[in-house]
Design an enzyme around this catalytic site. Structure first.
Site, PDB file in Angstrom:
ATOM      1  N   LYS A   1       0.877  -1.180   0.000  1.00  0.00           N
ATOM      2  CA  LYS A   1       0.000   0.000   0.000  1.00  0.00           C
ATOM      3  C   LYS A   1       0.903   1.214   0.000  1.00  0.00           C
ATOM      4  O   LYS A   1       1.427   1.619   1.027  1.00  0.00           O
ATOM      5  CB  LYS A   1      -0.876  -0.025   1.259  1.00  0.00           C
ATOM      6  CG  LYS A   1      -2.241   0.623   1.114  1.00  0.00           C
ATOM      7  CD  LYS A   1      -2.219   2.122   0.878  1.00  0.00           C
ATOM      8  CE  LYS A   1      -1.990   2.932   2.133  1.00  0.00           C
ATOM      9  NZ  LYS A   1      -1.681   4.344   1.804  1.00  0.00           N
TER      10      LYS A   1
ATOM     11  N   GLU B   1       8.807   0.931  11.409  1.00  0.00           N
ATOM     12  CA  GLU B   1       9.898   1.900  11.207  1.00  0.00           C
ATOM     13  C   GLU B   1       9.248   3.267  11.305  1.00  0.00           C
ATOM     14  O   GLU B   1       8.543   3.673  10.386  1.00  0.00           O
ATOM     15  CB  GLU B   1      10.520   1.743   9.817  1.00  0.00           C
ATOM     16  CG  GLU B   1      10.938   0.334   9.446  1.00  0.00           C
ATOM     17  CD  GLU B   1      12.166  -0.118  10.186  1.00  0.00           C
ATOM     18  OE1 GLU B   1      12.872   0.731  10.745  1.00  0.00           O
ATOM     19  OE2 GLU B   1      12.402  -1.330  10.226  1.00  0.00           O
TER      20      GLU B   1
ATOM     21  N   CYS C   1      13.126  10.521   7.849  1.00  0.00           N
ATOM     22  CA  CYS C   1      12.911  10.086   9.232  1.00  0.00           C
ATOM     23  C   CYS C   1      14.196  10.231  10.043  1.00  0.00           C
ATOM     24  O   CYS C   1      14.156  10.553  11.230  1.00  0.00           O
ATOM     25  CB  CYS C   1      12.450   8.645   9.248  1.00  0.00           C
ATOM     26  SG  CYS C   1      13.534   7.572   8.280  1.00  0.00           S
TER      27      CYS C   1
ATOM     28  N   GLU D   1       8.863  15.864  15.649  1.00  0.00           N
ATOM     29  CA  GLU D   1       9.385  15.649  14.302  1.00  0.00           C
ATOM     30  C   GLU D   1       8.683  16.637  13.361  1.00  0.00           C
ATOM     31  O   GLU D   1       7.479  16.534  13.129  1.00  0.00           O
ATOM     32  CB  GLU D   1       9.096  14.210  13.865  1.00  0.00           C
ATOM     33  CG  GLU D   1       9.695  13.884  12.525  1.00  0.00           C
ATOM     34  CD  GLU D   1       9.290  12.502  12.030  1.00  0.00           C
ATOM     35  OE1 GLU D   1       8.103  12.153  12.115  1.00  0.00           O
ATOM     36  OE2 GLU D   1      10.181  11.789  11.531  1.00  0.00           O
TER      37      GLU D   1
HETATM   38  P1  NAD Z   1       1.910   8.265   7.902  1.00  0.00           P
HETATM   39  O1  NAD Z   1       2.079   7.463   9.141  1.00  0.00           O
HETATM   40  O2  NAD Z   1       0.893   9.317   7.865  1.00  0.00           O
HETATM   41  O3  NAD Z   1       1.563   7.280   6.674  1.00  0.00           O
HETATM   42  C1  NAD Z   1       2.374   6.165   6.368  1.00  0.00           C
HETATM   43  C2  NAD Z   1       1.530   5.156   5.627  1.00  0.00           C
HETATM   44  O4  NAD Z   1       0.514   4.678   6.515  1.00  0.00           O
HETATM   45  C3  NAD Z   1       0.796   5.727   4.400  1.00  0.00           C
HETATM   46  O5  NAD Z   1       0.800   4.765   3.383  1.00  0.00           O
HETATM   47  C4  NAD Z   1      -0.611   5.957   4.931  1.00  0.00           C
HETATM   48  O6  NAD Z   1      -1.609   5.895   3.939  1.00  0.00           O
HETATM   49  C5  NAD Z   1      -0.763   4.772   5.891  1.00  0.00           C
HETATM   50  N1  NAD Z   1      -1.781   4.948   6.923  1.00  0.00           N
HETATM   51  C6  NAD Z   1      -2.283   6.098   7.425  1.00  0.00           C
HETATM   52  N2  NAD Z   1      -3.256   5.821   8.339  1.00  0.00           N
HETATM   53  C7  NAD Z   1      -3.321   4.470   8.440  1.00  0.00           C
HETATM   54  C8  NAD Z   1      -4.096   3.570   9.227  1.00  0.00           C
HETATM   55  N3  NAD Z   1      -5.002   4.001  10.083  1.00  0.00           N
HETATM   56  N4  NAD Z   1      -3.887   2.248   9.076  1.00  0.00           N
HETATM   57  C9  NAD Z   1      -2.964   1.786   8.215  1.00  0.00           C
HETATM   58  N5  NAD Z   1      -2.215   2.584   7.431  1.00  0.00           N
HETATM   59  C10 NAD Z   1      -2.378   3.908   7.546  1.00  0.00           C
HETATM   60  O7  NAD Z   1       3.358   8.783   7.547  1.00  0.00           O
HETATM   61  P2  NAD Z   1       3.768   9.701   6.321  1.00  0.00           P
HETATM   62  O8  NAD Z   1       3.284  11.075   6.613  1.00  0.00           O
HETATM   63  O9  NAD Z   1       3.391   9.046   5.042  1.00  0.00           O
HETATM   64  O10 NAD Z   1       5.356   9.631   6.411  1.00  0.00           O
HETATM   65  C11 NAD Z   1       6.095  10.402   7.266  1.00  0.00           C
HETATM   66  C12 NAD Z   1       6.458   9.610   8.499  1.00  0.00           C
HETATM   67  O11 NAD Z   1       7.131   8.412   8.133  1.00  0.00           O
HETATM   68  C13 NAD Z   1       7.401  10.371   9.384  1.00  0.00           C
HETATM   69  O12 NAD Z   1       7.013  10.237  10.723  1.00  0.00           O
HETATM   70  C14 NAD Z   1       8.735   9.674   9.134  1.00  0.00           C
HETATM   71  O13 NAD Z   1       9.646   9.788  10.173  1.00  0.00           O
HETATM   72  C15 NAD Z   1       8.303   8.264   8.935  1.00  0.00           C
HETATM   73  N6  NAD Z   1       9.335   7.504   8.218  1.00  0.00           N
HETATM   74  C16 NAD Z   1      10.071   6.576   8.921  1.00  0.00           C
HETATM   75  C17 NAD Z   1      11.082   5.870   8.282  1.00  0.00           C
HETATM   76  C18 NAD Z   1      11.916   4.853   9.025  1.00  0.00           C
HETATM   77  O14 NAD Z   1      12.580   4.056   8.368  1.00  0.00           O
HETATM   78  N7  NAD Z   1      11.925   4.845  10.340  1.00  0.00           N
HETATM   79  C19 NAD Z   1      11.331   6.106   6.927  1.00  0.00           C
HETATM   80  C20 NAD Z   1      10.564   7.053   6.251  1.00  0.00           C
HETATM   81  C21 NAD Z   1       9.566   7.743   6.916  1.00  0.00           C
END
Ligand code: NAD
Length: 502
Positions: free
Chosen positions: A193, A269, A303, A400
């Site tokens: 997804k 992650e 991240c 963040e």
């Molecule tokens: P997000 O958590 O909003 O979304 C991530 C994914 O989860 C998207 O595909 C989104 O559609 C999905 N999602 C949202 N609500 C959901 C739910 N209720 N159930 C299941 N899936 C759901 O994050 P974002 O805004 O897309 O990305 C930014 C975040 O990702 C930041 O916090 C960043 O630090 C983190 N990140 C972490 C890493 C790592 O390796 N630790 C790498 C990249 C990004």
């Protein structure tokens, strides 16, 4: 800060790419959503709609999981030799290599990433991940167990089953291959997804995977929104594992959904707020360059971005002066232009969130010494921003922001630096800049974070496991740890001759 919108007439042509794949990829076919609905994906350079994408929801996730289940339970992928899976992954990598430019364009118009970085890092990095795990696919084995009482046993490493991968938008290609490459090598089948902001390259990869010979049903891609498609995947009773990358808040929801459904294992992650500690003995120019990259690379949408910068008092003033000069020299603008350092934030929400934090920083009493404003007359551009006089308990030091905002703080002693660096709910990564090996060793062992970079930053490689401590999650991507999470251990025991069992 300099601004570039292409009017400088540097002769660079923005590559023209047709968007070929906009439907869901289920069981080896591109299909419309069951509901017939679509959603818009927008170009962050302008805010304009780039394409309409089929919107997957629960009914589509059900179909994709059914295809992945069938491919796992009865299909060839988990049953073929690791060598054969590896050969197919190499073919997949070859095909990605043939489309580097086209794929880099897709990530730039979806995520606002620098086109050049996509071309030389993200897409080739995806190829590297595929080849790394292709090489591992025929080296997956367990142990021989010398048991007591005339018994003997062995362990089998088996693929965990159907995996749900839920990924964020900041590195559409890297996140895709972080997840998909080891899971494919392990013999799993899967549903990906992608983030709703950045579905384009994932759909292109699905097409290339089919062309490479990955059997139908093994790799399904269902774009859609988190609370519908993502939640349906996380709570699905027929999904055996969820591998999630995203925010800490959503990670909690995913873990809860997994616990409330079939108790599937999850790996998370999550977010970060990483410290970079610069000691007095550092070369100031080198430290400023390193910190600039740690904060502003990918416009701060990383991240592992090092955004809490602790500088020892002896070089603090010199550091601030040079960091401000560097921020002012940075070129913000259209990410297709090769000399641009910083493109637009991914979308309007993210852009507004970053500007809100800049406002909070000013109201909390930090001093704004560079940037702080939006730029350009369209799209989601923000100046590289620096705050000094930041206190550890301010929101801009704890939350963040995920944008180009540096929080600068001063420290006196090594002990104080360690205490400050650990004063966070996150634990993804940290940076240390010093020539003193004793300080480097002491500090690297004292910081509670999953990766420590000494005199470097963002030094990623397929061989380096990456993942968090504390609220930054658990489970690693990359390295052999990244393969292990898609395997489960079965113990097989048998009596040997003359045992009491005969
Ligand atoms: P997000 O958590 O909003 O979304 C991530 C994914 O989860 C998207 O595909 C989104 O559609 C999905 N999602 C949202 N609500 C959901 C739910 N209720 N159930 C299941 N899936 C759901 O994050 P974002 O805004 O897309 O990305 C930014 C975040 O990702 C930041 O916090 C960043 O630090 C983190 N990140 C972490 C890493 C790592 O390796 N630790 C790498 C990249 C990004």
């Amino acid at each position: 800060m300099a601004w570039e919108n292409g009017s400088s007439g540097n002769g660079f042509e923005v590559p023209d790419v047709e968007i070929k794949f906009t439907k869901l990829f289920i069981n080896g076919e591109f299909v419309d959503a069951v509901s017939g609905k679509t959603f818009e994906t927008r170009d962050p350079r302008t805010g304009d709609v780039t394409a309409r994408i089929a919107e997957g929801r629960k009914a589509d996730i059900d179909l994709a999981v059914k295809a992945a289940r069938e491919a796992f339970d009865n299909g060839p992928w988990p049953r073929m030799s690791g060598y054969e899976r590896g050969r197919i992954l190499h073919r997949f990598a070859d095909l990605v290599e043939r489309h580097v430019e086209e794929l880099a364009v897709l990530d730039t118009i979806d995520a606002g990433k620098l086109f050049l970085m996509g071309k030389i890092m993200d897409i080739p990095g995806g190829v590297h991940l595929l080849r790394y795990y292709a090489g591992a696919a025929d080296k997956i084995h367990g142990a021989t167990l010398k048991m007591s009482q005339q018994m003997q046993g062995y362990t089998l490493k088996e693929p965990v089953g159907v995996v749900g991968h839920i990924v964020p938008w900041n590195y559409p290609t890297t996140m895709f291959f972080f997840k998909v490459s080891p899971a494919l090598a392990a013999g799993c089948t899967m549903v990906v997804k992608p983030a709703e902001q950045t579905p384009l390259s994932a759909l292109f990869y699905a097409h290339l995977a089919k062309e490479a010979g990955i059997p139908d049903g093994v790799l399904n891609v269902v774009p859609g929104f988190g609370p519908t498609a993502g939640a349906a995947l996380a709570s699905h009773m027929d999904v055996d594992k969820v591998s999630f990358t995203g925010s800490t808040e959503v990670g909690r929801l995913v873990m809860k959904a997994a616990a409330d459904s079939n108790l599937k294992p999850v790996s998370l992650e999550l977010g970060g707020k990483c410290p970079v500690i610069v000691f007095d003995d550092a070369d100031v120019d080198m430290a400023v360059n390193l910190v600039n990259m740690a904060v502003y690379a990918n416009k701060g949408e990383i991240c592992a971005a090092g955004t809490r910068i602790y500088v020892q008092e002896g070089i603090y003033d010199a550091f601030v002066k040079k960091a401000v000069e560097a921020a002012k020299k940075s070129v913000v603008g259209d990410p297709f232009y090769p000399h641009v350092n910083q493109g637009p934030q991914v979308d309007k929400d993210q852009y507004e969130k970053v500007l809100k934090y800049i406002d909070i920083g000013k109201r909390e009493g930090a001093t704004l010494v560079a940037g702080g404003k939006p730029c350009g007359d369209k799209g989601y551009y923000i100046e590289p921003t620096i705050f000094t006089d930041v206190k550890d308990d301010m929101s801009i030091a704890q939350d963040e922001i995920f944008g180009p905002v540096m929080a600068l703080m001063k420290f006196k002693t090594v002990e104080e630096a360690i205490q400050k660096a650990n004063n966070t709910r996150y634990g993804l990564a940290a940076g240390i800049v010093t020539k003193n090996i004793d300080i480097a060793n002491t500090v690297s062992r004292s910081i509670r974070a999953g990766t420590i970079w000494m005199n470097c930053y963002f030094a990623f490689d397929p061989d380096t496991p990456f993942g968090g401590y504390k609220n930054s999650g658990f489970g690693k991507d990359m390295g052999m740890d990244g393969l292990e999470k898609y395997l489960q251990t079965k113990t097989v025991v048998t009596p040997i001759y003359n045992s009491p069992w005969f």
